[in-house]
Scaffold this active site. Structure first.
Site, mmCIF file in Angstrom:
data_model
loop_
_atom_site.group_PDB
_atom_site.id
_atom_site.type_symbol
_atom_site.label_atom_id
_atom_site.label_comp_id
_atom_site.label_asym_id
_atom_site.label_seq_id
_atom_site.Cartn_x
_atom_site.Cartn_y
_atom_site.Cartn_z
ATOM 1 N N GLY A 13 0.838 -1.192 0.000
ATOM 2 C CA GLY A 13 0.000 0.000 0.000
ATOM 3 C C GLY A 13 0.863 1.227 0.000
ATOM 4 N N LYS A 67 -7.445 14.681 -4.005
ATOM 5 C CA LYS A 67 -7.700 15.868 -3.180
ATOM 6 C C LYS A 67 -8.017 17.080 -4.055
ATOM 7 C CE LYS A 67 -4.732 14.296 0.601
ATOM 8 N NZ LYS A 67 -3.501 14.505 1.378
ATOM 9 N N TYR A 103 8.151 -3.543 5.033
ATOM 10 C CA TYR A 103 7.844 -3.820 3.620
ATOM 11 C C TYR A 103 9.154 -3.900 2.828
ATOM 12 C CZ TYR A 103 6.349 -2.540 -1.156
ATOM 13 O OH TYR A 103 6.161 -2.482 -2.516
ATOM 14 N N GLU A 126 -3.482 4.250 -1.367
ATOM 15 C CA GLU A 126 -3.086 4.994 -2.561
ATOM 16 C C GLU A 126 -1.764 5.732 -2.340
ATOM 17 O OE1 GLU A 126 -5.521 5.549 -0.604
ATOM 18 O OE2 GLU A 126 -5.734 7.670 -0.112
ATOM 19 N N GLN A 171 9.813 16.995 0.840
ATOM 20 C CA GLN A 171 10.363 15.661 0.585
ATOM 21 C C GLN A 171 10.309 15.409 -0.930
ATOM 22 O OE1 GLN A 171 7.554 16.408 2.216
ATOM 23 N NE2 GLN A 171 6.118 14.721 2.386
ATOM 24 N N SER A 189 11.286 -3.334 -4.804
ATOM 25 C CA SER A 189 10.881 -1.940 -4.623
ATOM 26 C C SER A 189 12.049 -1.048 -4.225
ATOM 27 C CB SER A 189 9.835 -1.901 -3.513
ATOM 28 O OG SER A 189 9.655 -0.596 -3.042
ATOM 29 N N ALA A 190 11.914 0.222 -4.531
ATOM 30 C CA ALA A 190 12.888 1.219 -4.078
ATOM 31 C C ALA A 190 12.915 1.307 -2.548
ATOM 32 C CB ALA A 190 12.530 2.579 -4.664
HETATM 33 P P1 NAD Z 1 -1.426 -3.935 -6.000
HETATM 34 O O1 NAD Z 1 -1.685 -3.994 -4.539
HETATM 35 O O2 NAD Z 1 -2.405 -3.215 -6.864
HETATM 36 O O3 NAD Z 1 -1.236 -5.415 -6.583
HETATM 37 C C1 NAD Z 1 -0.817 -6.477 -5.809
HETATM 38 C C2 NAD Z 1 -1.846 -7.587 -6.003
HETATM 39 O O4 NAD Z 1 -1.414 -8.711 -5.247
HETATM 40 C C3 NAD Z 1 -3.242 -7.211 -5.506
HETATM 41 O O5 NAD Z 1 -4.190 -7.314 -6.538
HETATM 42 C C4 NAD Z 1 -3.515 -8.214 -4.403
HETATM 43 O O6 NAD Z 1 -4.874 -8.634 -4.333
HETATM 44 C C5 NAD Z 1 -2.595 -9.346 -4.811
HETATM 45 N N1 NAD Z 1 -2.349 -10.206 -3.667
HETATM 46 C C6 NAD Z 1 -2.052 -9.835 -2.388
HETATM 47 N N2 NAD Z 1 -1.966 -10.902 -1.601
HETATM 48 C C7 NAD Z 1 -2.229 -11.995 -2.390
HETATM 49 C C8 NAD Z 1 -2.312 -13.370 -2.139
HETATM 50 N N3 NAD Z 1 -2.120 -13.864 -0.914
HETATM 51 N N4 NAD Z 1 -2.595 -14.199 -3.161
HETATM 52 C C9 NAD Z 1 -2.833 -13.706 -4.418
HETATM 53 N N5 NAD Z 1 -2.751 -12.398 -4.712
HETATM 54 C C10 NAD Z 1 -2.474 -11.547 -3.711
HETATM 55 O O7 NAD Z 1 0.044 -3.346 -6.188
HETATM 56 P P2 NAD Z 1 0.813 -2.839 -7.492
HETATM 57 O O8 NAD Z 1 1.005 -1.396 -7.353
HETATM 58 O O9 NAD Z 1 0.187 -3.395 -8.705
HETATM 59 O O10 NAD Z 1 2.228 -3.528 -7.253
HETATM 60 C C11 NAD Z 1 2.612 -4.753 -7.838
HETATM 61 C C12 NAD Z 1 3.955 -5.181 -7.282
HETATM 62 O O11 NAD Z 1 4.941 -4.164 -7.501
HETATM 63 C C13 NAD Z 1 3.947 -5.435 -5.781
HETATM 64 O O12 NAD Z 1 4.755 -6.547 -5.496
HETATM 65 C C14 NAD Z 1 4.555 -4.192 -5.207
HETATM 66 O O13 NAD Z 1 5.180 -4.435 -3.972
HETATM 67 C C15 NAD Z 1 5.557 -3.822 -6.287
HETATM 68 N N6 NAD Z 1 5.863 -2.392 -6.277
HETATM 69 C C16 NAD Z 1 4.919 -1.496 -6.635
HETATM 70 C C17 NAD Z 1 5.211 -0.141 -6.614
HETATM 71 C C18 NAD Z 1 4.198 0.891 -7.002
HETATM 72 O O14 NAD Z 1 4.535 2.073 -6.981
HETATM 73 N N7 NAD Z 1 2.985 0.530 -7.370
HETATM 74 C C19 NAD Z 1 6.488 0.305 -6.216
HETATM 75 C C20 NAD Z 1 7.429 -0.653 -5.847
HETATM 76 C C21 NAD Z 1 7.110 -2.000 -5.893
#
Ligand code: NAD
Length: 325
Positions: free
Chosen positions: A76, A200, A149, A191, A218, A118-119
């Site tokens: 999140g 917002k 995380y 978000e 920041q 992730s970063a």
């Molecule tokens: P998101 O939360 O929209 O997608 C992650 C999905 O994983 C969700 O749909 C969730 O339901 C699913 N999930 C969670 N637990 C689960 C489980 N037990 N079994 C099956 N599915 C499960 O996030 P996102 O923004 O699409 O990110 C995707 C990946 O990229 C993640 O691993 C996140 O950590 C990584 N990431 C995202 C960002 C970003 O800015 N969005 C930045 C760095 C890393």
């Protein structure tokens, strides 16, 4: 026929990735706890499954796939990650998913898997100065992420590298930096900053006030979803293992970001700074390695991505307001 598996295919990035793979002619299976929230999935086969469950992970990975992408995670925005209240769930859930997915891949003799790190894995002490944050890939160690995380992501990076080394599953590891765009979470606490600010601004009356967590000085960079997907595919199909940053190197302050959104919305608004969870002081994507290894790096200006995202969020806000009337 080329086939792909997208774990987390009901999430923001996963759903966009599924759409892109379909456009490229793949047969795509997505696995997630839920369907995509904002648009029907493009996947040929969508399995609702909990990847924390070993058997459910095995059932989802029941055949060879040309490409496997692992994006499922319990994640999140700052409001979810940095309060401390969700730490045990974040670590337990995401680590279980990665352990199960990799083990199921090993049993199926999978050749290659993409993992989204992730970063947030970068050490806090390198991100205290908002003007000169360090995110060179090699600076990850000695490790000191500022959230659980980030620690889980670092553990899982190592897990993918270990499976690569010992079990012949080639990992492709990306460290994403703040991805944003349409069809991403825009309300509810998970978000990220661009979506929260778009919301917002969309909700504010002309001449009104919006708040920003902290002093707004920041710094961050934000990557538009299409470039994230492009970088993901390029890395997956390259011969580079990673980990490598996939992010924008257009660093802005949160005040700058809010200013851009306000300008795109065409409203006159004042910014008020309030207390809130913040994360590191500064962060930007260092793109030297990705340029070197892939001969490519994201280049779209932030403003252009925001101009595509704001109208989508403004539309959600409008619908939501109409629905709750
Ligand atoms: P998101 O939360 O929209 O997608 C992650 C999905 O994983 C969700 O749909 C969730 O339901 C699913 N999930 C969670 N637990 C689960 C489980 N037990 N079994 C099956 N599915 C499960 O996030 P996102 O923004 O699409 O990110 C995707 C990946 O990229 C993640 O691993 C996140 O950590 C990584 N990431 C995202 C960002 C970003 O800015 N969005 C930045 C760095 C890393």
């Amino acid at each position: 026929m080329k086939t792909a598996l997208v774990c987390g295919g009901g999430g923001f990035i996963g759903a966009h990735l599924v759409t892109r793979l379909k456009r490229e002619g793949f047969w795509v299976r997505a696995v997630d706890l839920k369907y995509p929230e904002f648009a029907p999935t493009a996947a040929d086969d969508f399995i609702i499954a909990d990847l924390r469950d070993r058997q459910e992970a095995r059932d989802a990975i029941d055949r060879p796939f040309t490409e496997i992408y692992q994006l499922a995670a319990d994640m999140g925005g700052a409001g979810f990650i940095f309060t401390g209240e969700n730490d045990a769930d974040i670590m337990h859930n995401s680590a279980s998913i990665n352990l199960n997915v990799l083990e199921a891949c090993r049993r199926r003799n999978a050749k290659r898997i993409f993992y989204s790190s992730s970063a947030c894995i970068y050490p806090e002490h390198n991100q205290l100065d908002p003007d000169t944050p360090v995110t060179r890939e090699s600076s990850a160690y000695p490790a000191n992420p500022d959230s659980e995380y980030g620690w889980e992501k670092l553990f899982s990076e190592r897990l993918y590298l270990a499976y690569s080394r010992n079990h012949g599953i080639e990992a492709r590891i990306a460290r994403y930096h703040n991805i944003f765009g349409p069809e991403g979470t825009w309300t509810g606490g998970r978000e990220k900053a661009p979506a929260a600010l778009c919301r917002k601004v969309a909700q504010a009356q002309d001449g009104g006030v919006i708040d920003i967590w902290g002093d707004g000085k920041q710094t961050r960079s934000f990557l538009y979803i299409d470039e994230c997907v492009e970088g993901t595919l390029r890395l997956m199909r390259s011969d580079f293992l990673g980990p490598v940053n996939i992010g924008s190197d257009e660093m802005v302050t949160l005040n700058d970001l809010a200013g851009m959104v306000i300008e795109i919305a065409g409203k006159r608004l004042t910014i008020e700074h309030v207390k809130g969870p913040l994360g590191v002081r500064g962060r930007n994507s260092d793109n030297v390695l990705i340029k070197d290894k892939l001969g490519w790096a994201p280049s779209e200006p932030l403003r252009r991505g925001l101009a595509k995202t704001y109208p989508w969020i403004a539309e959600q806000v409008k619908r939501h307001a109409a629905g709750s009337r």
